[in-house]
Design a protein around this motif. Structure first.
Motif, mmCIF file in Angstrom:
data_model
loop_
_atom_site.group_PDB
_atom_site.id
_atom_site.type_symbol
_atom_site.label_atom_id
_atom_site.label_comp_id
_atom_site.label_asym_id
_atom_site.label_seq_id
_atom_site.Cartn_x
_atom_site.Cartn_y
_atom_site.Cartn_z
ATOM 1 N N ASP A 1 -2.402 -30.701 12.050
ATOM 2 C CA ASP A 1 -2.927 -29.488 11.441
ATOM 3 C C ASP A 1 -2.580 -29.470 9.966
ATOM 4 O OD1 ASP A 1 -4.223 -27.073 11.184
ATOM 5 O OD2 ASP A 1 -2.793 -25.911 12.354
ATOM 6 N N ASP B 1 -3.853 -20.955 1.827
ATOM 7 C CA ASP B 1 -3.257 -20.866 3.153
ATOM 8 C C ASP B 1 -4.372 -21.088 4.174
ATOM 9 O OD1 ASP B 1 -2.104 -20.171 5.556
ATOM 10 O OD2 ASP B 1 -1.222 -18.317 4.814
ATOM 11 N N ARG C 1 -3.880 -21.510 7.518
ATOM 12 C CA ARG C 1 -3.447 -21.226 8.885
ATOM 13 C C ARG C 1 -4.429 -20.366 9.659
ATOM 14 N NH1 ARG C 1 2.315 -18.970 7.777
ATOM 15 N NH2 ARG C 1 1.101 -18.091 6.076
ATOM 16 N N SER C 2 -5.172 -19.493 8.989
ATOM 17 C CA SER C 2 -6.105 -18.620 9.710
ATOM 18 C C SER C 2 -7.521 -19.189 9.764
ATOM 19 C CB SER C 2 -6.128 -17.229 9.068
ATOM 20 O OG SER C 2 -6.618 -17.322 7.742
ATOM 21 N N VAL C 3 -7.754 -20.334 9.124
ATOM 22 C CA VAL C 3 -9.079 -20.963 9.145
ATOM 23 C C VAL C 3 -9.276 -21.654 10.495
ATOM 24 C CG1 VAL C 3 -10.538 -22.735 8.071
ATOM 25 C CG2 VAL C 3 -9.046 -21.308 6.650
ATOM 26 N N PRO C 4 -10.417 -21.419 11.160
ATOM 27 C CA PRO C 4 -10.671 -22.114 12.432
ATOM 28 C C PRO C 4 -10.593 -23.635 12.243
ATOM 29 C CG PRO C 4 -12.313 -20.409 12.070
ATOM 30 C CD PRO C 4 -11.510 -20.525 10.792
ATOM 31 N N ASP C 5 -10.187 -24.340 13.283
ATOM 32 C CA ASP C 5 -10.006 -25.794 13.191
ATOM 33 C C ASP C 5 -11.271 -26.537 12.792
ATOM 34 O OD1 ASP C 5 -7.354 -25.639 13.808
ATOM 35 O OD2 ASP C 5 -7.625 -26.074 15.921
#
Length: 64
Positions: A45, A53, A55-59
């Motif tokens: 990741d 940042d 972290r909140s973005v979809p994979d």
């Protein structure tokens, strides 16, 4: 800010699969056929990049 990622260190067995026991022995104090230099890093990741940042973005958008 530097890129930041999440992942794990592994040591691969004879079949090319990660083996936690081999990793423990490679970095521990018990005798081992492997040393810490044989460990590799699997990154799975991306948390930060170019000051963003992620972290909140979809994979899906991060890995295309």
């Amino acid at each position: 800010m530097r890129p930041s990622s999440d992942g794990e260190a592994v040591v691969l067995n004879e079949q090319g699969r990660s083996d936690f026991g081999l990793l423990q022995r490679a970095v521990g104090k018990k005798p081992s056929l492997h040393d810490a230099g044989e460990s590799i890093s699997y990154v799975f990741d991306l948390l930060y990049l170019d000051g963003q940042d992620l972290r909140s973005v979809p994979d899906k958008p991060k890995f295309h």
